[in-house]
Design an enzyme around this catalytic site. Structure first.
Site, PDB file in Angstrom:
ATOM      1  CE1 TYR A   1      -4.814 -10.105   5.452  1.00  0.00           C
ATOM      2  CE2 TYR A   1      -5.701  -7.837   5.857  1.00  0.00           C
ATOM      3  CZ  TYR A   1      -4.737  -8.714   5.451  1.00  0.00           C
ATOM      4  OH  TYR A   1      -3.541  -8.403   4.634  1.00  0.00           O
TER       5      TYR A   1
ATOM      6  CD  GLU B   1      -2.856  -1.173   2.308  1.00  0.00           C
ATOM      7  OE1 GLU B   1      -3.989  -1.634   1.989  1.00  0.00           O
ATOM      8  OE2 GLU B   1      -2.427  -0.922   3.462  1.00  0.00           O
TER       9      GLU B   1
ATOM     10  CG  ASP C   1      -8.387  -6.957  10.385  1.00  0.00           C
ATOM     11  OD1 ASP C   1      -7.957  -7.831  10.117  1.00  0.00           O
ATOM     12  OD2 ASP C   1      -8.302  -5.930  10.111  1.00  0.00           O
TER      13      ASP C   1
HETATM   14  C1  ACM Z   1      -2.244  -5.405   4.157  1.00  0.00           C
HETATM   15  O1  ACM Z   1      -3.126  -5.738   4.925  1.00  0.00           O
HETATM   16  N1  ACM Z   1      -1.991  -4.084   4.064  1.00  0.00           N
HETATM   17  C2  ACM Z   1      -0.751  -6.389   3.910  1.00  0.00           C
END
Ligand code: ACM
Ligand code: ZN
Length: 751
Positions: free
Chosen positions: A428, A335, A430
């Site tokens: 993920y 990113e 989260d």
């Molecule tokens: C990420 O979730 N920016 C690796």
């Protein structure tokens, strides 16, 4: 019940041994790759006595005893059951054989890792509760992992976790045979590792006034205590109360040793050249403009046109490489706001001088430089899958996370690079459970089905990621991770053909009991049986399916947050007027999120009387519309035709446009109609100008539904669909009262 078990139960009953329990089946997670049982039982009355013929056996035994947090499991008392750790050089690293015999327990292994793994399987057999006598079914487990890398990532930048808190998480990782802890030590919101050469990184960079992530947590904590930010994360600095914390080198050394003793390697991550604001704020020369700040999505990156940036990053990595014994150092690479490099004379000069094509190649050049530098320190480079773009060197290892960049994992595999699979949509932790339920984690197969054997061999493992923007304490951390971490651990360890979600869920029950015995918070199994929104015309009913008889549900009808003082749910409730029911599940000290069920009482909409013909008007608007409301529906379209049905028609395969369907839906009789849209990249369905299905804003393939009460006849309808790029889908379904859901048919559509 087997004959032996029946006899055994009878004997126990006759001798009046009340405080006894029988383990007839091993509920181990991850599921071992081979278990065989026989009909005998091992009877344990006085705990166990561990012995080893391994050179470092004593140290290992002490560790195993320390780790044995099961109530009632005692060691070395008179009459204790022998528990032998036996060396077997024929077994692979991490493999073990665990035998439960009538007079002893044996774990064979060729390494400390194997004994630790085998011991976890034994610990998981040990029932929760204090018993005078435990009967364990005799049998043998032969087990080894499917993947060598089984990791958990923890972001300690967005919210910080103390050394003891990380160690408590490590204890759970060991219990589920994970062996890599990826510590995301630096990011825009905080620098958490002491670097002696650049002390401001932690003196200032580890502390902050509340940012928007803290405010969000505090706002949520009003209704949900799991979002509270505990006092111990604050310090007074120059008269100001600041949030933060960092690890000294001594702290990290301690953590590295703690993990290493338990067969866990820490992979440190220093995220460069993006996600670097905490460094730039304290050493501003690192950015292109001498300023820290934010672009449209990501923070200003490090300037890759200046030699001083490379020096700084190499200095930091030198200290990191000296501290961490891991094979890998993770350099992030994700990113990056490359727009800054486009505007920067130094970056542009570097691109020209190095004869690079663009900013992607500039990052790739940086990665290669850093990779060579790490190699000089005996380390391998690991990075997020963005490092594939612009060219990847032979030895770099890639963490594939972007489901929407499927080529990166394929390019890396074809190029012979090792890959760790950690996809955003499945791993993920989260994400809310509504988006990533435990079943979705469990059922994800890490090796894509189009991979050749050679490509599949490049996948060295899996990892769950815990980004902590909305995780400010250990209770919330446990809620997000347990039980999803267990589901991922099973994919990392257990061979694909042995996996079965229903069997996993069954085994999970005893692990919930274990969490409770440890005082661990976790995500309770979901309450189901209700709809988020119910439209009704007369009376409706609120009824729940509660997955566990020990779970209690409390609810409110006045919009306030439910707690144990609210109304207790005891069975179906009749609803005769519009209301919102907010409810929450409780089991002991563990509680769920607040669920909400809206009940909307409607008078059925009257039909319109028009002279209508078959088909819908479909208008086409060229342009990039992110949301339905951005489409200029009042303006004349680029094309307009009458079509028989919904769908993309000749626009399938095109990008950047919107379609507006106008006409009437014909209801055949009075009742509540539920509409469903499936869309990529988003849509909204209106009936009588009322928004019935909101499937906006733009996203990948997704279904949404909504309902409306209609009288028989024609009802004005409008559907606005936006297509940005990539996949495309536009479908509409209906559930007519008393019937099954099906596609809307052309004989229901008029204009
Ligand atoms: C990420 O979730 N920016 C690796
Ligand atoms: Zn620059």
């Amino acid at each position: 019940m087997s004959k032996t078990l029946f006899t055994l139960s009878l004997i126990l009953l006759l001798i009046g041994c009340q405080n006894s329990t029988i383990v007839d089946k091993y509920a181990i997670i991850p599921q071992p790759n081979s278990i065989s049982y026989n009909d005998d039982f091992l009877s344990i009355n006085h705990g166990i006595a561990i012995e080893s013929n391994y050179p470092d056996g004593m140290e290992l035994i002490e560790l195993l005893k320390k780790q044995s947090n099961k109530p009632g499991l005692t060691f070395d008392s008179q009459g204790a059951t022998p528990f032998l750790l036996v060396y077997n050089p024929d077994l692979d690293e991490e493999a073990y054989q665990l035998q439960i015999k009538t007079d002893r327990i044996v774990i064979y292994s060729s390494s400390k890792a194997g004994w630790i793994n085998g011991y976890q399987s034994f610990l998981q057999m040990w029932p929760v509760g204090e018993y005078d006598n435990i009967q364990i079914r005799c049998g043998e487990i032969n087990d080894m992992p499917r993947f060598a890398y089984r990791g958990l990532h923890l972001d300690v930048s967005r919210h910080f976790f103390t050394l003891d808190e990380v160690k408590a998480l490590v204890d759970q990782m060991v219990y589920y045979k994970l062996n890599k802890l990826h510590l995301h030590l630096t990011d825009d919101q905080g620098w958490r590792i002491e670097i002696e050469k650049y002390p401001l990184l932690t003196e200032n960079g580890a502390w902050r006034e509340h940012n928007n992530q803290d405010s969000l947590c505090l706002e949520r904590s009003i209704d949900d205590a799991t979002f509270a930010i505990p006092d111990h994360y604050y310090a007074i600095k120059e008269g100001k109360k600041l949030y933060g914390g960092f690890y000294t080198k001594a702290d990290l050394k301690h953590l590295i040793d703690y993990c290493a003793q338990r067969n866990i390697e820490i992979i440190p991550e220093i995220d460069v050249p993006g996600h670097f604001k905490a460094a730039i704020e304290n050493y501003p020369h690192l950015s292109c403009t001498g300023k820290a700040g934010w672009g449209a999505h990501f923070s200003y990156p490090a300037c890759l046109g200046k030699a001083s940036t490379y020096t700084f990053i190499e200095d930091v990595l030198t200290e990191v490489a000296e501290l961490f014994p891991s094979e890998y150092i993770h350099i992030g690479g994700d990113e990056v706001n490359k727009d800054e490099w486009k505007k920067c004379p130094s970056c542009q000069a570097a691109i020209k001088k190095l004869k690079l094509k663009d900013e992607h190649e500039l990052q790739s050049h940086f990665n290669h430089e850093i990779e060579d530098f790490l190699a000089s320190k005996g380390k391998k480079l690991l990075g997020w899958d963005e490092i594939v773009e612009g060219g990847l060197s032979d030895n770099a290892t890639v963490m594939w996370w972007r489901n929407w960049a499927p080529n990166t994992i394929r390019d890396a595999a074809k190029g012979g690079n090792d890959i760790i699979v950690t996809p955003d949509f499945e791993y993920y932790f989260d994400f809310p459970y509504s988006a990533t339920p435990t079943s979705k984690v469990y059922n994800f197969e890490p090796v894509p089905d189009d991979f050749t054997v050679d490509m599949a061999n490049r996948i060295i493992g899996v990892q769950g990621n815990v980004w902590t923007e909305r995780i400010p304490n250990t209770k919330r951390l446990a809620y997000q991770v347990l039980p999803r971490m267990l589901a991922m651990a099973e994919s990392g360890w257990t061979n694909q053909e042995l996996k079965n979600f229903e069997a996993f869920e069954e085994r999970l029950k005893s692990h919930y009991t274990y969490f409770e015995s440890q005082g661990l918070f976790y995500h309770l199994p979901e309450i189901t049986g209700f709809e988020d929104k119910t439209v009704f015309t007369n009376v409706s009913s609120f009824q729940l399916t509660i997955p566990d008889s020990e779970i209690e549900v409390y609810y409110t009808l006045d919009g306030t947050a439910p707690d144990r003082q609210s109304i207790k749910y005891t069975g179906a409730i009749e609803i005769d007027k519009s209301c919102t029911i907010r409810f929450r599940a409780y089991k002991g000290k563990v509680f769920s999120k607040i669920y909400s069920a809206d009940y909307i009482k409607q008078s059925p909409a009257q039909p319109v009387v028009v002279d209508a013909k078959s088909g819908l008007k479909r208008r086409f608007y060229k342009g990039r519309y992110w949301k339905s409301k951005d489409v200029p529906v009042g303006k004349s379209a680029d094309a307009e035709v009458v079509v028989a049905d919904f769908g993309l028609g000749q626009y399938d395969g095109q990008e950047n446009y919107a379609l507006v369907f106008d006409g009437y839906f014909k209801a055949s009789f009075d009742g509540v109609y539920t509409f469903y849209t499936k869309s990529d990249d988003g849509d909204q369905l209106f009936i009588h100008e009322q928004l019935v299905v909101d499937n906006d804003p733009s996203h990948g393939p997704r279904g949404r539904k909504g309902a409306i009460a209609l009288k028989a006849g024609l009802h004005p309808l409008r559907l606005i669909y936006c297509q940005i790029g990539g996949g495309a889908l536009q479908e509409v379904y209906v559930q007519v009262p008393g019937q099954k859901k099906r596609k809307v048919t052309s004989d229901e559509l008029f204009n």
